[in-house]
Design a protein around this motif. Structure first.
Motif, PDB file in Angstrom:
ATOM      1  N   GLU A 106      -6.067   0.827   2.388  1.00  0.00           N
ATOM      2  CA  GLU A 106      -6.989   0.920   3.527  1.00  0.00           C
ATOM      3  C   GLU A 106      -6.266   1.401   4.788  1.00  0.00           C
ATOM      4  O   GLU A 106      -6.751   2.285   5.488  1.00  0.00           O
ATOM      5  CB  GLU A 106      -7.651  -0.432   3.813  1.00  0.00           C
ATOM      6  CG  GLU A 106      -8.688  -0.845   2.799  1.00  0.00           C
ATOM      7  CD  GLU A 106      -9.967  -0.029   2.875  1.00  0.00           C
ATOM      8  OE1 GLU A 106     -10.266   0.575   3.933  1.00  0.00           O
ATOM      9  OE2 GLU A 106     -10.676   0.016   1.847  1.00  0.00           O
TER      10      GLU A 106
ATOM     11  N   SER B 123      -8.618  10.176  -3.785  1.00  0.00           N
ATOM     12  CA  SER B 123      -9.479   9.521  -2.807  1.00  0.00           C
ATOM     13  C   SER B 123      -9.135   8.036  -2.764  1.00  0.00           C
ATOM     14  O   SER B 123      -8.588   7.477  -3.722  1.00  0.00           O
ATOM     15  CB  SER B 123     -10.955   9.696  -3.185  1.00  0.00           C
ATOM     16  OG  SER B 123     -11.260   8.920  -4.335  1.00  0.00           O
ATOM     17  N   LYS B 124      -9.490   7.416  -1.663  1.00  0.00           N
ATOM     18  CA  LYS B 124      -9.273   5.979  -1.518  1.00  0.00           C
ATOM     19  C   LYS B 124     -10.024   5.227  -2.616  1.00  0.00           C
ATOM     20  O   LYS B 124      -9.490   4.304  -3.237  1.00  0.00           O
ATOM     21  CB  LYS B 124      -9.736   5.523  -0.128  1.00  0.00           C
ATOM     22  CG  LYS B 124      -9.644   4.030   0.090  1.00  0.00           C
ATOM     23  CD  LYS B 124      -9.996   3.638   1.508  1.00  0.00           C
ATOM     24  CE  LYS B 124     -11.440   3.845   1.800  1.00  0.00           C
ATOM     25  NZ  LYS B 124     -11.860   3.295   3.098  1.00  0.00           N
ATOM     26  N   GLU B 125     -11.235   5.647  -2.887  1.00  0.00           N
ATOM     27  CA  GLU B 125     -12.073   4.986  -3.898  1.00  0.00           C
ATOM     28  C   GLU B 125     -11.435   5.084  -5.290  1.00  0.00           C
ATOM     29  O   GLU B 125     -11.442   4.110  -6.051  1.00  0.00           O
ATOM     30  CB  GLU B 125     -13.477   5.604  -3.913  1.00  0.00           C
ATOM     31  CG  GLU B 125     -14.271   5.365  -2.638  1.00  0.00           C
ATOM     32  CD  GLU B 125     -13.810   6.194  -1.431  1.00  0.00           C
ATOM     33  OE1 GLU B 125     -14.065   5.760  -0.291  1.00  0.00           O
ATOM     34  OE2 GLU B 125     -13.157   7.249  -1.617  1.00  0.00           O
TER      35      GLU B 125
ATOM     36  N   LEU C 253      -8.524   2.617  -5.538  1.00  0.00           N
ATOM     37  CA  LEU C 253      -9.019   1.242  -5.668  1.00  0.00           C
ATOM     38  C   LEU C 253      -9.559   0.988  -7.073  1.00  0.00           C
ATOM     39  O   LEU C 253      -9.404  -0.104  -7.615  1.00  0.00           O
ATOM     40  CB  LEU C 253     -10.061   0.949  -4.590  1.00  0.00           C
ATOM     41  CG  LEU C 253      -9.518   0.941  -3.160  1.00  0.00           C
ATOM     42  CD1 LEU C 253     -10.645   0.833  -2.139  1.00  0.00           C
ATOM     43  CD2 LEU C 253      -8.480  -0.156  -2.956  1.00  0.00           C
ATOM     44  N   GLN C 254     -10.159   2.015  -7.700  1.00  0.00           N
ATOM     45  CA  GLN C 254     -10.623   1.890  -9.077  1.00  0.00           C
ATOM     46  C   GLN C 254      -9.443   1.740 -10.034  1.00  0.00           C
ATOM     47  O   GLN C 254      -9.502   0.944 -10.972  1.00  0.00           O
ATOM     48  CB  GLN C 254     -11.465   3.101  -9.479  1.00  0.00           C
ATOM     49  CG  GLN C 254     -12.833   3.126  -8.855  1.00  0.00           C
ATOM     50  CD  GLN C 254     -13.599   4.406  -9.196  1.00  0.00           C
ATOM     51  OE1 GLN C 254     -13.056   5.357  -9.731  1.00  0.00           O
ATOM     52  NE2 GLN C 254     -14.882   4.417  -8.858  1.00  0.00           N
TER      53      GLN C 254
END
Length: 154
Positions: free
Chosen positions: A127, A141-143, A146-147
């Motif tokens: 983050e 990507s950040k997403e 996180l996945q």
């Protein structure tokens, strides 16, 4: 000899604090965190970069064929925490890079405490990193990261 404030001003204009991420299956969290401080200048200013390198007593200089510049870069966490971050603590950035530096410093301190190796703390590092350098390019990507952390990808 360069003055500390001159170096801060030079970094304000031409420097970068960044955090990159690489997928690493051998790590229990699956993601490697890589901090970097860099300063890029035209090839005619190589002498100036060498003076900055001498001032900090760490890091390396390399030529970047992509844009024809020389880049001074520090990637060692120990050098970042012991030399680079204290400099900008004493001679703070005043412009837009000040916020990036604060996040960078926080991430490096978390890494020094090995929190980047924890599934509990790595989302906070991600983050913070994605709050830096809004115009920068990122591989993941950040997403997606996180996945990966949640075990959904990778």
């Amino acid at each position: 000899m360069l003055t500390p404030w001159y170096i801060t001003g030079l970094v304000e204009g031409e420097g970068c604090f960044s955090i990159s991420f690489t997928l690493r299956k051998r790590l229990s969290v699956g993601i490697e965190v890589r901090p970097s401080f860099s300063l890029s200048l035209n090839k005619r200013d190589l002498k100036l970069l060498k003076e900055v390198q001498a001032y900090f007593s760490c890091g390396g200089i390399r030529f970047s064929r992509s844009d024809g510049t020389y880049k001074y870069e520090v990637r060692s966490l120990q050098s970042l925490v012991e030399k680079i971050i204290p400099h900008f603590g004493r001679y703070p950035l005043q412009g837009s890079k000040a916020g990036d530096f604060e996040r960078f410093s926080q991430i490096c301190q978390m890494m020094r405490a090995n929190l980047h190796l924890s599934r509990k703390h790595l989302p906070r590092i991600i983050e913070l990193a994605y709050g830096m350098n809004p115009s920068g390019q990122r591989r993941y990507s950040k997403e997606f990261l996180l996945q990966v952390l949640d075990g959904e990808k990778g």
